[in-house]
Design an enzyme around this catalytic site. Structure first.
Site, PDB file in Angstrom:
ATOM      1  N   LYS A   1     -10.046  49.930  37.020  1.00  0.00           N
ATOM      2  CA  LYS A   1      -9.319  50.719  36.013  1.00  0.00           C
ATOM      3  C   LYS A   1      -7.839  50.822  36.348  1.00  0.00           C
ATOM      4  CE  LYS A   1      -8.853  54.717  38.490  1.00  0.00           C
ATOM      5  NZ  LYS A   1      -7.690  55.624  38.635  1.00  0.00           N
TER       6      LYS A   1
ATOM      7  N   GLY B   1     -13.717  59.436  39.636  1.00  0.00           N
ATOM      8  CA  GLY B   1     -13.791  59.785  38.226  1.00  0.00           C
ATOM      9  C   GLY B   1     -12.449  60.231  37.689  1.00  0.00           C
TER      10      GLY B   1
ATOM     11  N   TRP C   1      -3.906  64.133  46.085  1.00  0.00           N
ATOM     12  CA  TRP C   1      -5.311  64.306  45.781  1.00  0.00           C
ATOM     13  C   TRP C   1      -6.035  65.082  46.877  1.00  0.00           C
ATOM     14  CZ3 TRP C   1      -8.660  65.764  42.886  1.00  0.00           C
ATOM     15  CH2 TRP C   1      -9.918  65.208  42.642  1.00  0.00           C
TER      16      TRP C   1
ATOM     17  N   TYR D   1       4.175  66.453  47.233  1.00  0.00           N
ATOM     18  CA  TYR D   1       3.245  65.771  46.334  1.00  0.00           C
ATOM     19  C   TYR D   1       2.778  66.600  45.140  1.00  0.00           C
ATOM     20  CZ  TYR D   1       2.946  62.292  50.041  1.00  0.00           C
ATOM     21  OH  TYR D   1       3.245  61.336  50.973  1.00  0.00           O
TER      22      TYR D   1
ATOM     23  N   VAL E   1       1.443  55.837  46.227  1.00  0.00           N
ATOM     24  CA  VAL E   1       0.649  54.617  46.193  1.00  0.00           C
ATOM     25  C   VAL E   1       0.197  54.337  44.762  1.00  0.00           C
ATOM     26  CG1 VAL E   1      -1.511  53.557  46.953  1.00  0.00           C
ATOM     27  CG2 VAL E   1      -0.158  54.916  48.555  1.00  0.00           C
TER      28      VAL E   1
ATOM     29  N   ASN F   1      -0.265  54.089  37.955  1.00  0.00           N
ATOM     30  CA  ASN F   1      -0.435  52.687  37.576  1.00  0.00           C
ATOM     31  C   ASN F   1       0.089  52.425  36.167  1.00  0.00           C
ATOM     32  OD1 ASN F   1      -2.092  51.429  39.895  1.00  0.00           O
ATOM     33  ND2 ASN F   1      -3.106  53.380  39.507  1.00  0.00           N
TER      34      ASN F   1
END
Length: 341
Positions: A201, A146, A11, A49, A289, A266
């Site tokens: 979330k 977001g 990110w 990544y 992560v 997730n």
């Protein structure tokens, strides 16, 4: 504008590349691994990544932390962006506060609650600044959050995000930095709401991933997302967030993306739990992560403390930490008594 992104994960790298694509900005990317940064600078890609994605050629890599921070501090309108997990935010706040030689503006990208204290990121930052004697307003801070997968941002695909800051000036600064090309940035002053949405979330995405992994169908997925949004909203309101926040990008938007998108870490955790893999195996194989695992227990504890009913979250915790098979967790949810929506 001079920007420094602190953290060369997926990110942080994606956002740095996006910012650097605007010729008005001078962007530096810092990371803990000097060899990785040298490879990014030499190849124009982050092979670890963001494999296969070409980064902006205007992006500069800097392995020296002090020089990287000073880059942004040299500009009265400079911005420091912390792209570490929640667990690293306190340390980074202290390091940045120690480097300041005047007003400082910082954003963070992490989502979740602190494991031990159950604090939200902005609460952690304020605690650290208070402990250091930094007066309110001396350091402006906020969160950028977001629905956004790093890979798509790095590829220049359209997205819309929310920035919530301690001041309107910080919100304006973040919009000046990132609202260009294919990215839209919407401002908010509901720090609590946007951070609760970003944390919860991830837990709910584990549940929808498990449902899909069990082959329960699209009806079940829609039910989990919708009832999950109700859980998120109840907790967020109890903690001081505003209803409209949970109906927007940081709430509903991020929940839909993380629960249904195949790039979601997730969601992958939930899918693999459904296949019978242990949590230890899943996290080892993931290599990234998965914040939902880290903050699930904190979300459940806060809900209990506030008297907020969150049955999906409790079911996720039972699967993650108590060894309950995912199929049995679904049965528990289905056996709940009927009630009004």
């Amino acid at each position: 504008m001079k920007l420094t992104i602190l953290g060369a994960g997926a990110w942080g790298t994606a956002l740095a590349s996006h910012a650097a694509a605007d010729t008005r900005h001078d962007v530096v990317l810092w990371g803990r691994d000097a060899d990785q940064l040298a490879d990014i600078a030499a190849t124009g890609t982050n092979a670890t990544y963001l494999a296969g994605v070409t980064l902006s050629p205007r992006l500069t890599c800097e392995a020296d932390f002090d020089r990287a921070v000073d880059h942004a501090l040299a500009d009265a309108q400079g911005l420091l962006v912390v792209a570490t997990p929640v667990s690293g935010l306190r340390e980074m706040t202290r390091r940045l506060a120690a480097r300041r030689n005047g007003p400082l503006a910082m954003l963070w990208l992490c989502k979740g609650f602190e494991a031990d204290t159950h604090a939200l990121p902005h609460q952690m930052v304020r605690e650290e600044l208070d402990a250091l004697g930094v007066a309110p307003g001396e350091i402006e801070y906020g969160v950028l959050t977001g629905p956004s997968f790093a890979k798509e941002v790095a590829q220049g695909l359209p997205c819309a995000l929310t920035v919530a800051g301690s001041t309107h000036a910080l919100t304006d600064l973040a919009q000046a930095a990132f609202h260009h090309h294919a990215m839209r940035i919407y401002g908010s002053d509901d720090l609590i709401g946007v951070e609760v949405g970003g944390a919860v979330k991830n837990v709910l995405a584990i549940a929808t991933g498990a449902s899909d992994g069990l082959g329960l169908g699209l009806n079940a997925r829609a039910a989990l997302v919708t009832r999950g949004l109700a859980e998120m909203t109840r907790l967020g309101l109890a903690l001081g967030g505003r209803m409209e926040t949970f109906m927007g990008l940081a709430g509903m938007g991020d929940l839909i993306l993380t629960s249904t998108g195949d790039l979601s870490r997730n969601r992958k955790v939930g899918q693999q739990l459904a296949s019978g893999k242990t949590l230890e195996q899943i996290l080892h194989d993931l290599g990234h992560v998965a914040e939902g695992v880290r903050c699930a227990q904190a979300v459940a504890d806060l809900a209990a403390r506030k008297g907020v009913e969150m049955p999906i979250t409790r079911a996720v915790c039972a699967v993650l930490f108590e060894g309950l098979p995912a199929a049995d967790a679904v049965d528990r949810l289905l056996q709940r008594d009927a009630r009004d929506e």
